[in-house]
Design a protein around this motif. Structure first.
Motif, PDB file in Angstrom:
ATOM      1  N   ARG A   1     120.570  14.173  45.735  1.00  0.00           N
ATOM      2  CA  ARG A   1     120.651  13.688  47.111  1.00  0.00           C
ATOM      3  C   ARG A   1     122.085  13.573  47.623  1.00  0.00           C
ATOM      4  O   ARG A   1     123.039  13.641  46.859  1.00  0.00           O
ATOM      5  N   SER A   2     122.161  13.421  48.954  1.00  0.00           N
ATOM      6  CA  SER A   2     123.407  13.053  49.655  1.00  0.00           C
ATOM      7  C   SER A   2     124.483  14.122  49.568  1.00  0.00           C
ATOM      8  O   SER A   2     125.648  13.823  49.334  1.00  0.00           O
TER       9      SER A   2
ATOM     10  N   ARG B   1     123.968  12.719  42.369  1.00  0.00           N
ATOM     11  CA  ARG B   1     124.217  11.990  43.603  1.00  0.00           C
ATOM     12  C   ARG B   1     125.715  11.719  43.766  1.00  0.00           C
ATOM     13  O   ARG B   1     126.509  12.043  42.885  1.00  0.00           O
TER      14      ARG B   1
ATOM     15  N   ASP C   1     123.964   5.974  49.265  1.00  0.00           N
ATOM     16  CA  ASP C   1     123.261   7.206  48.890  1.00  0.00           C
ATOM     17  C   ASP C   1     122.308   7.690  49.966  1.00  0.00           C
ATOM     18  O   ASP C   1     121.746   8.772  49.855  1.00  0.00           O
TER      19      ASP C   1
ATOM     20  N   ALA D   1     119.680  11.939  37.720  1.00  0.00           N
ATOM     21  CA  ALA D   1     120.264  11.699  39.045  1.00  0.00           C
ATOM     22  C   ALA D   1     121.461  12.606  39.266  1.00  0.00           C
ATOM     23  O   ALA D   1     122.392  12.639  38.453  1.00  0.00           O
TER      24      ALA D   1
END
Length: 482
Positions: A262-263, A222, A236, A220
């Motif tokens: 992500r994000s 993030r 998120d 991950a």
């Protein structure tokens, strides 16, 4: 005489206001009840904090305490059951550990605010901290459960790795400022590791990145906000939580496999190197999504993407300039939430010699195969593909499903036009899932001859050739279990 008249009218008005105020006040029942049946009601029976980092305070949670009785009640005690609790209280704007004789008028309420501080421990998994917040009214005790999970983390503040380094899955890493992999060094990120980036933080790769997860243990990348922006909607889904990842011009042979990134503000950026003799980045079975800019942008570099999903961006989801790119079994989609979409879903630049930008650099060579390109409705998205006329170029689409209308030619081969692949994604409820529904027209529309060893298994570990015909896109269609 006129002055006296105005004075009398003013006095009459004041007397009228006083009388109305008196009547209204007299209608309010300030009497108190001592009946044990006069119970309180609460806005929720459990105050549950999301996972929080140890050595940091939690966000503030709000609890509304209501008196639905006609008469007022006196809460003789508000306190936590455990005298050594990790939770703290604020009742109607006053902080303290315990409160006595809190009155609530009939049909009225008070606000209780709760926070928690959890010290660091030696554990790797989140640890539960819990207590009961007790309210004693007319001899009756009512309680509300309060829970928080404390996660120990390793904090990295403006760190530069000058030698080979590994980041493990033992604890999440919270990155402040920037995390830089210097030239000559390799950063290895092990399966299941979590890199949580604070606001404004980024990962800069001048050396080499080897982030290789595995099915069921994705890595991950993030933001570090673990709480909810709306009830049951995590932060998120919000773009712009951290800057993103930048692959420097002098960096080569980077790998990102089974990575959920992500994000971001600017997604994954691959700097120009103008050297196509070496692969700059290989992406495998990864999901890159939710960016205020591009999810992936690459200039004059060699980038290969196998079995990847790219989605949600305010600008082009994927923007490629010159260079050499291969996208096999990929999904490029857009259901961005937070602003108008500024460009095409897939943008291709410097495809022809007469394009203005840096004509001395190599023209683009690119292939998109067994893939899906599908954005929002046409009134929300200017176009799905910038540079639609590719005649005479080295850019080819084979067995690709497109949202746009069109027809096959020398550059678009065996493609499906104006086709909805039927994802499970439901944008209005913030649900993003690019697997295929049972009625999807692309669930067996791929070419088996294009399935190479790199893409034989998708992100979920599903064999693309299990039924002979592969699905288009990142996810192989899998019938629901009986």
């Amino acid at each position: 005489m006129r002055q006296m008249r105005y004075t009398l009218l003013t006095l009459i008005g004041l007397i009228s206001l006083i009388s109305i105020n008196f009547l209204m006040t007299s209608c309010i029942d300030d009497s108190m009840t001592t009946s044990p049946s006069a119970l309180l009601t609460f806005s929720r029976d459990t105050v549950n904090f999301d996972t929080v980092f140890t050595d940091l305070g939690t966000p503030t949670a709000r609890l509304i305490v209501c008196n639905r009785n006609k008469k007022g009640v006196n809460i003789s005690s508000i306190r936590f059951k455990n005298p050594d609790t990790r939770f703290s209280l604020n009742v109607d704007g006053v902080s303290g550990r315990e409160f006595s004789d809190v009155e609530i008028r009939g049909k009225d309420s008070v606000f209780v605010f709760i926070e928690c501080y959890i010290p660091e421990t030696q554990g790797a998994s989140p640890g539960l901290v819990e207590d009961d917040l007790e309210f004693v009214t007319n001899g009756v005790t009512q309680s509300v459960r309060v829970e928080a999970y404390g996660q120990n983390v390793t904090r990295l503040r403006n760190v530069r790795f000058s030698s080979d380094t590994s980041l493990t899955a033992d604890r999440p890493y919270v990155v402040f400022d920037s995390l830089t992999v210097e030239r000559g060094a390799t950063l290895t990120v092990e399966p299941g590791a979590q890199l949580l980036f604070h606001d404004g933080a980024s990962l800069v790769v001048e050396g080499r990145l080897e982030a290789v997860g595995e099915p069921g243990r994705m890595i991950a990348f993030r933001g570090d906000r673990l709480d909810d922006v709306l009830p049951d909607v995590g932060y998120d889904i919000m773009a712009g939580q951290w800057k993103g990842v930048r692959i420097d011009a002098g960096s080569f042979d980077n790998r990102m496999e089974y990575v959920d990134m992500r994000s971001t503000v600017s997604g994954l950026t691959v700097d120009s190197c103008a050297d196509l003799s070496r692969t700059k980045l290989t992406l495998l079975n990864s999901w890159l999504h939710n960016s205020q800019g591009n999810v992936l942008s690459s200039k004059y570099a060699k980038v290969n993407a196998y079995g990847c999903c790219f989605s949600e961006a305010a600008d082009a989801v994927v923007s490629l300039t010159g260079g050499e790119h291969e996208f096999l079994q990929c999904t490029i989609a857009n259901n961005y939430l937070f602003s108008a979409i500024r460009g095409a879903l897939l943008s291709l630049w410097h495809v022809f010699p007469d394009e203005e930008e840096e004509n001395t650099q190599p023209l683009m060579k690119a292939s998109f195969e067994n893939s899906i390109i599908y954005g929002l409705a046409e009134d929300l998205n200017t176009e799905n593909l910038r540079k639609g006329d590719l005649t005479g170029s080295d850019v080819f689409f084979r067995y690709v499903s497109l949202k746009s209308a069109g027809e096959n030619d020398d550059n678009f081969i065996d493609c499906l036009w104006d086709t909805d692949p039927m994802f499970y994604t439901d944008r209005p409820i913030y649900y993003f899932n690019y697997r295929l529904k049972e009625d999807s027209p692309v669930k067996s529309a791929g070419s088996a001859s294009l399935v190479t060893p790199e893409v034989l298994y998708d992100m979920d570990g599903t064999d693309r050739l299990r039924d002979g015909s592969p699905s288009l896109g990142a996810y192989q269609y899998l019938p629901a279990a009986d």
